[in-house]
Scaffold this active site. Sequence first.
Site, PDB file in Angstrom:
ATOM      1  N   GLU A  97       2.483 109.882  28.830  1.00 24.97           N
ATOM      2  CA  GLU A  97       1.438 110.796  28.194  1.00 24.97           C
ATOM      3  C   GLU A  97       2.023 111.723  27.350  1.00 24.97           C
ATOM      4  O   GLU A  97       1.569 112.769  27.231  1.00 24.97           O
ATOM      5  CB  GLU A  97       0.648 111.566  29.421  1.00 24.97           C
ATOM      6  CG  GLU A  97       0.311 110.569  30.663  1.00 24.97           C
ATOM      7  CD  GLU A  97      -0.459 111.286  31.786  1.00 24.97           C
ATOM      8  OE1 GLU A  97      -0.708 112.488  31.598  1.00 24.97           O
ATOM      9  OE2 GLU A  97      -1.169 110.724  32.642  1.00 24.97           O
ATOM     10  N   CYS A 105      -9.382 114.579  34.586  1.00 25.06           N
ATOM     11  CA  CYS A 105      -9.480 115.829  33.534  1.00 25.06           C
ATOM     12  C   CYS A 105     -10.228 115.418  32.234  1.00 25.06           C
ATOM     13  O   CYS A 105     -10.577 116.264  31.556  1.00 25.06           O
ATOM     14  CB  CYS A 105      -7.909 116.046  33.103  1.00 25.06           C
ATOM     15  SG  CYS A 105      -6.979 114.633  32.419  1.00 25.06           S
TER      16      CYS A 105
END
Lengths: 624, 624
Positions: A307, A391
Amino acid sequence: MSDMFRYVPIPFERVSIQDPFWSERQRVNHELSLVKQYAMCESTGRFDALKLQWKPGQPNQPHIFWDSDTAKWLEAACYACQIREDSALRAKIDRVARLFIGAQQPDGYLNSYFTTVEPQRRWKNLRFNHELYCAGHLFEAAVAHHTLTGEPELLAAAERYADYIGSVFGPCESQLQGYCGHEEIELALVKLAQATGTARHLALAAYFVEQRGKAPCYFDQERRDLPPDQLPLDANNAYFQAHQPVREQKEAVGHAVRAVYLYCAMADLAREKDDAGLLAASEALWKDVTEGKLYLTGGIGSYWEREAFSAPYFLPNDRAYCETCASVGLIFWAHRLLQHEAARSYAEVIERALYNGALSGMSLDGKSFFYQNPLASTGEHHREEWFQCSCCPSNLSRLLGTLGSYIYSQGAETLLVHLYIGSEARFQLASGVRGSLRQSGDTPWGEQARFTLALEQEGEMELGFRIPSWAKAFHLRVNGQPLEATPTDGGYARVRRIWKTGDTVEVHLPLHTLRLASNPRVIANSGQVALQRGPFVYCIEDADFDASVLEVSLPREAEITAHFDPALLGGVTVLQGRALRTAPQSGLYYETDAAQESTPFRAIPYFAWDNRAPGAMRVWIPQG
Amino acid sequence: MSDMFRYVPIPFERVSIQDPFWSERQRVNHELSLVKQYAMCESTGRFDALKLQWKPGQPNQPHIFWDSDTAKWLEAACYACQIREDSALRAKIDRVARLFIGAQQPDGYLNSYFTTVEPQRRWKNLRFNHELYCAGHLFEAAVAHHTLTGEPELLAAAERYADYIGSVFGPCESQLQGYCGHEEIELALVKLAQATGTARHLALAAYFVEQRGKAPCYFDQERRDLPPDQLPLDANNAYFQAHQPVREQKEAVGHAVRAVYLYCAMADLAREKDDAGLLAASEALWKDVTEGKLYLTGGIGSYWEREAFSAPYFLPNDRAYCETCASVGLIFWAHRLLQHEAARSYAEVIERALYNGALSGMSLDGKSFFYQNPLASTGEHHREEWFQCSCCPSNLSRLLGTLGSYIYSQGAETLLVHLYIGSEARFQLASGVRGSLRQSGDTPWGEQARFTLALEQEGEMELGFRIPSWAKAFHLRVNGQPLEATPTDGGYARVRRIWKTGDTVEVHLPLHTLRLASNPRVIANSGQVALQRGPFVYCIEDADFDASVLEVSLPREAEITAHFDPALLGGVTVLQGRALRTAPQSGLYYETDAAQESTPFRAIPYFAWDNRAPGAMRVWIPQG
């Protein structure tokens, strides 16, 4: 306001949006996404976790991320209610706020996981345990909650928690000289300080930012008792942006969301403390990101498995990570720098991410979400209802709720228009000019934006309109009269005069379908073209083709026409023409067969892909 | 020989190479690379480490990888001396062998790092510490040393070490149920068993292979006392191929070199134990690699930061990791499977990696090395003299030394020709036919290979010649007479007859410059073409262009001619024509300017790039 920062945003509380495109996105967010997210938090046990009654062996063991999901939902819901009161949503807000308040420990600590599951491991693994990150999201929620309700309890709980954290972390020998592996608390403490006027919250934010990456690195100390794992990935803690002091950082590295949250805090502190060094560092990082690490869609983070940022110009389209949160964070960061300098590049990154790589994170019905937003898919990538680490959905909801904050800035005598979104903003300049500016028109699908002023009394000020770089020309009319050769400064056309109620400015921004190429160092895009029209980056997906879009190429000379289709994907402009298709052969590699056949071509805005039959998609298209 | 494996390689000890291309590569390896590598081992302290006299605070602290570098140098040097005696090299071999023998501990243990630097951590971190990996390379070196010298001491030391390891690892409660984080010892133990006839070494190899990935995973137990690091990367130990029992593994995952070394051992054990299940597992993994995870150059491992396999079809060209060792290991693996079935696909992967992605690992002068072999570079990637972890140079030297082993296989009544490399092979078939087969001709730059038999007495046998898939046709002549319509089986043209001394077979393999495309799912190659001629994959590099190769595209209709240039890069066939260049504009993305200008085009074989002025390079070229 610091000297370095000439502008402040007009906050969304003073900007009401009425826009053919975004009003519907806000409605879906309010009525569907937030409801869906609340239900998911409920069914997964996230709310129950805050009751602190979980015991080993029971289902729904709390997770270290959970409090952040809950807090972000709360924050986003407060923004939605701020825009439009909703008693059902307000009841949920009240419940969640009470849950948080009730979960606070006598010492001020407030974290459901480390209170119930691993109480002995409080602050033991700052690198990965997201404890301070969760605290940061709670602080942001508390500020939003107080703004909405005026009730003091949750904000007070947040301040108690911040003070407790301030007692644990700091330079004294009895304190931990650490900081969070996932930045967030830094920008949240600045918000808390702004909301409460409490200077020590700002000092704690500054401590966390300045301490980061100082040698010896806290994270090395934290794991010093562990046997050396020779995973080279975070050997120098660059994954956490803790490889060197933040003022020395020139290259964006590591986890993309972590990184941009830090860069936000650096800009915040530069503003709050009038600190040119921190601003320069944040700007150097901005340059690094936008010159070689930014996808056309406003996505960042090309390193899927981590990520994270990768090397400059390494921007593979398949498995581009481009986390939704990273684009949202990029918008947060750009918005902060934009207040320093009305430079088009900041606003354009906001626009690029907002209309493309962030917005793609939510389905048109608001009920499913992308975590990753790659620029090409062989057909397996689809939105999901929820995630273990969820998230992204609430981050998008936070962004949509505060969208009004991104449209205008004001300076001492200046009002800047960054985004062409139908809205009405109430303002009061330091010069004394006060009133409202109403923006209407047919953007983003059309070319016209019309601004109408209502002033308490006439006065001199400067209006600045961003001229997007996608517009090859622009035309301004003031009260119907063309303004010839309007100068632009940093990409903003500025008109200074004495204004009165009823004055109008019409901004005409001709739309063209742009064929874009990449810097040749972006190997992934070699020989390929992308289409953009207005703020929208386009893609092709299988749903519009007989064959796979992976077999399609677009000749240089292909004529592309634009056509608004009100029935498609909630109403979008599609790009149409003819392309070529090369039938594939078997195997991984094979001798090319020159035979190409003509095929109809249709491109849709990237944000709207994967809302029909699943299939392959691509933004960058080979030139036939 | 097991029933499942119909062939054995004719080993390099019985194959002398005399080839216009490869003899020079072997000479450079012998006279320059091995000398260079020895000097680097010496100057970095790798040999001194084996004296076990290092103390804390001294320079050149031994490293956990070092014994493998030293052992691999020893092994490669033994192969070189086997091909051509060399007293200076032999003296070095003797010295290094004595160093290893002298470093053995009373209990049989033999590892310089864990004897001097961290004696308390022996076998404590199998995941990362490469202890058993280093042992494996020592075993391979010992076998090579014994074959060359006939001296028993080093082989005996290796057996003692293997027996000690066999006492430490195993199923009993008093033993460790572990295995190495980096596979290698498994295939090495098979070699040791083959060289010594000692069955327990084979049993230990089988234990390590079968134990791998069994639940509960040893690696989870090993780290059970550590706090949970939430790096998701090896959460399930897939990085080490320990995520499930090897017989259940269908997808190649994790670190590419680790993976292919394991797959070699699976094929070895399948052969040694007549185990169809292990063979099927190795073949399933082969299918997975070759159908979606193999670069055109024979490189594997597209995930740069982890040296690892990534998702199927994700094959970015820049930052393709393609470790030299991984291509070498792929050749090892393909060579093993090839003995099961004379299927062209195995031999072609050997050829693809050998002439391209492995050979590129060494400079033409033999003195510098690539660790990564990407298929595109923006100009920053260059060979280096040595590495902290210097596994690749000696692995290439091992491969070049044993090159003769890859050319021919023999079955009961069959002799197979896999590679067109000038050489003479001595053989003795089970049927009693014995003699030699001499291969001469002008490959790889030319089209002719001529085979001449010398037999002790005439006899019936089958000769099989691989017809490469890059050859669009082939012509066989036996003793000057054309063989019309020669059938092929698995890609091999077979001729069965009674042969006598002086019989000749001429194989004509017409060369064409192939324009290759990829499976459309390989997004990185969309709209791009690669050139191949014979076994060589081509690339373009800045040294041959006025502008950057990153700005060049090759029209579909471009005529490409081939021309052998004896003065260039040691003598290579270059591909020439005209291409188009598009001048770049500034910025990361910009509106395309259709203006293209014609530019001369020259492509060189990929293996030879980065031997001139540094610059950008690419294999896949946009179609104009």
